[in-house]
Design a protein around this motif. Structure first.
Motif, PDB file in Angstrom:
ATOM      1  N   PRO A 200       1.895  -4.859  -0.637  1.00 32.85           N
ATOM      2  CA  PRO A 200       0.437  -4.786  -0.799  1.00 32.85           C
ATOM      3  C   PRO A 200      -0.171  -6.175  -0.884  1.00 32.85           C
ATOM      4  O   PRO A 200       0.389  -7.080  -1.505  1.00 32.85           O
ATOM      5  N   ARG A 201      -1.325  -6.349  -0.230  1.00 32.16           N
ATOM      6  CA  ARG A 201      -2.042  -7.620  -0.272  1.00 32.16           C
ATOM      7  C   ARG A 201      -3.480  -7.341  -0.673  1.00 32.16           C
ATOM      8  O   ARG A 201      -4.183  -6.577  -0.001  1.00 32.16           O
ATOM      9  N   TRP A 202      -3.923  -7.945  -1.788  1.00 32.25           N
ATOM     10  CA  TRP A 202      -5.267  -7.710  -2.302  1.00 32.25           C
ATOM     11  C   TRP A 202      -6.272  -8.573  -1.557  1.00 32.25           C
ATOM     12  O   TRP A 202      -6.045  -9.771  -1.351  1.00 32.25           O
ATOM     13  N   LEU A 214      -1.340 -10.461  -9.164  1.00 34.88           N
ATOM     14  CA  LEU A 214      -0.851  -9.279  -8.467  1.00 34.88           C
ATOM     15  C   LEU A 214       0.035  -9.661  -7.287  1.00 34.88           C
ATOM     16  O   LEU A 214       1.106  -9.079  -7.086  1.00 34.88           O
ATOM     17  N   ALA A 215      -0.409 -10.650  -6.506  1.00 35.45           N
ATOM     18  CA  ALA A 215       0.347 -11.054  -5.325  1.00 35.45           C
ATOM     19  C   ALA A 215       1.721 -11.597  -5.700  1.00 35.45           C
ATOM     20  O   ALA A 215       2.717 -11.337  -5.011  1.00 35.45           O
ATOM     21  N   ALA A 216       1.793 -12.325  -6.810  1.00 39.15           N
ATOM     22  CA  ALA A 216       3.058 -12.923  -7.229  1.00 39.15           C
ATOM     23  C   ALA A 216       4.080 -11.872  -7.629  1.00 39.15           C
ATOM     24  O   ALA A 216       5.292 -12.125  -7.583  1.00 39.15           O
ATOM     25  N   ARG A 217       3.612 -10.700  -8.004  1.00 47.01           N
ATOM     26  CA  ARG A 217       4.512  -9.650  -8.477  1.00 47.01           C
ATOM     27  C   ARG A 217       4.699  -8.520  -7.466  1.00 47.01           C
ATOM     28  O   ARG A 217       5.432  -7.564  -7.726  1.00 47.01           O
ATOM     29  N   ALA A 218       4.031  -8.616  -6.325  1.00 43.26           N
ATOM     30  CA  ALA A 218       4.023  -7.516  -5.363  1.00 43.26           C
ATOM     31  C   ALA A 218       5.423  -7.137  -4.899  1.00 43.26           C
ATOM     32  O   ALA A 218       5.805  -5.955  -4.908  1.00 43.26           O
ATOM     33  N   ALA A 219       6.233  -8.123  -4.496  1.00 41.63           N
ATOM     34  CA  ALA A 219       7.563  -7.831  -3.965  1.00 41.63           C
ATOM     35  C   ALA A 219       8.443  -7.169  -5.021  1.00 41.63           C
ATOM     36  O   ALA A 219       9.157  -6.199  -4.736  1.00 41.63           O
ATOM     37  N   ASP A 220       8.404  -7.696  -6.262  1.00 39.70           N
ATOM     38  CA  ASP A 220       9.219  -7.118  -7.331  1.00 39.70           C
ATOM     39  C   ASP A 220       8.783  -5.698  -7.651  1.00 39.70           C
ATOM     40  O   ASP A 220       9.621  -4.836  -7.940  1.00 39.70           O
TER      41      ASP A 220
END
Length: 260
Positions: A200-202, A214-220
């Motif tokens: 996901p990309r905000w 949010l972006a920093a945690r998206a992959a995890d």
């Protein structure tokens, strides 16, 4: 013959009693859409052994239909969102209460072919989320775009209802019978884009600091959703768009706690 509704319970993790629901509405052309939606949402809310913490409503490819059906479904889903908020364990502090109230509980999965009555449903839900007392209000739904490459920033952009009348030469006349939005309606802007990588990309819901969090945690978060079984089960388990929407909803709920 069309399939107007697909309802599935998403898996729960082995370490959590939280449950996530999935509902697909393919058309609003009836003969009855709100009836099956009511059955599905009540089934979700009554699942034993856990609490509902969110619902993914899939409107991809839904080109619309009867506006009255869309409005009725919007009312039902708004009530479901408020019920989910009530079932979240009560908090003692005002900060914790704000985090519960601000948690989004519905992710609307849309695309470039989400049109007309489907767009009305999304608009009505976003409007309903801001009405009522704080403890009753559900946070604004999350609008997630997926399915195109690249994902569309907007839904289709049709704010009218039309009826088709057959002509003697084999053609048809489309007559606009009602309109719910402005003449220059260009579609609803997505807040999260799900690309080919499934992340996901905000794209505008939050200020920079929260978007970066949010972006920093998206992959995890996507990895944890897949690993714990919070993604869809059965025949839908291979749909990256649904997994991405589920992960975005989970990320928003974590952010609601971190930023309140």
């Amino acid at each position: 013959k069309f399939q107007s509704l697909k309802a599935t319970k998403l898996g729960s993790s082995s370490t959590s009693t939280d449950l996530l629901g999935y509902l697909r509405i393919r058309t609003f052309n009836g003969p009855d859409v709100v009836g099956p939606v009511k059955v599905a949402t009540r089934s979700f809310l009554s699942q034993p052994g856990g609490n509902m913490h969110g619902l993914v409503v899939d409107l991809r490819g839904n080109l619309g239909g009867r506006l009255r059906e869309a409005r009725a479904v919007a009312t039902e889903l708004s009530q479901t969102a408020r019920q989910i908020c009530r079932e979240i364990p009560s908090a003692n502090s005002s900060d914790a209460l704000r985090s519960v109230v601000s948690r989004p509980t519905i992710a609307l999965l849309v695309g470039a072919r989400t049109a007309s009555a489907s767009e009305l449903l999304a608009a009505e839900l976003c409007s309903a989320s801001s009405v009522g007392a704080q403890v009753e209000a559900a946070a604004r739904p999350l609008l997630v775009s997926c399915g195109e490459d690249p994902p569309s920033f907007r839904t289709f952009g049709k704010s009218e209802e039309q009826e088709a009348f057959s002509l003697s030469d084999g053609g048809a006349l489309l007559l606009t019978t009602s309109r719910w939005g402005p003449l220059n309606f260009r579609g609803l802007l997505a807040e999260v884009l799900c690309g080919a990588d499934g992340l996901p990309r905000w794209v505008g819901r939050w200020e920079t600091d929260r978007a970066e969090w949010l972006a920093a945690r998206a992959a995890d978060i996507v990895a944890s959703v897949t690993a714990t079984g919070d993604n869809v089960v059965g025949e839908l388990s291979g749909d990256p768009c649904v997994r991405c929407a589920a992960a975005a909803l989970k990320a928003e709920q974590l952010a609601a706690v971190a930023f309140n």
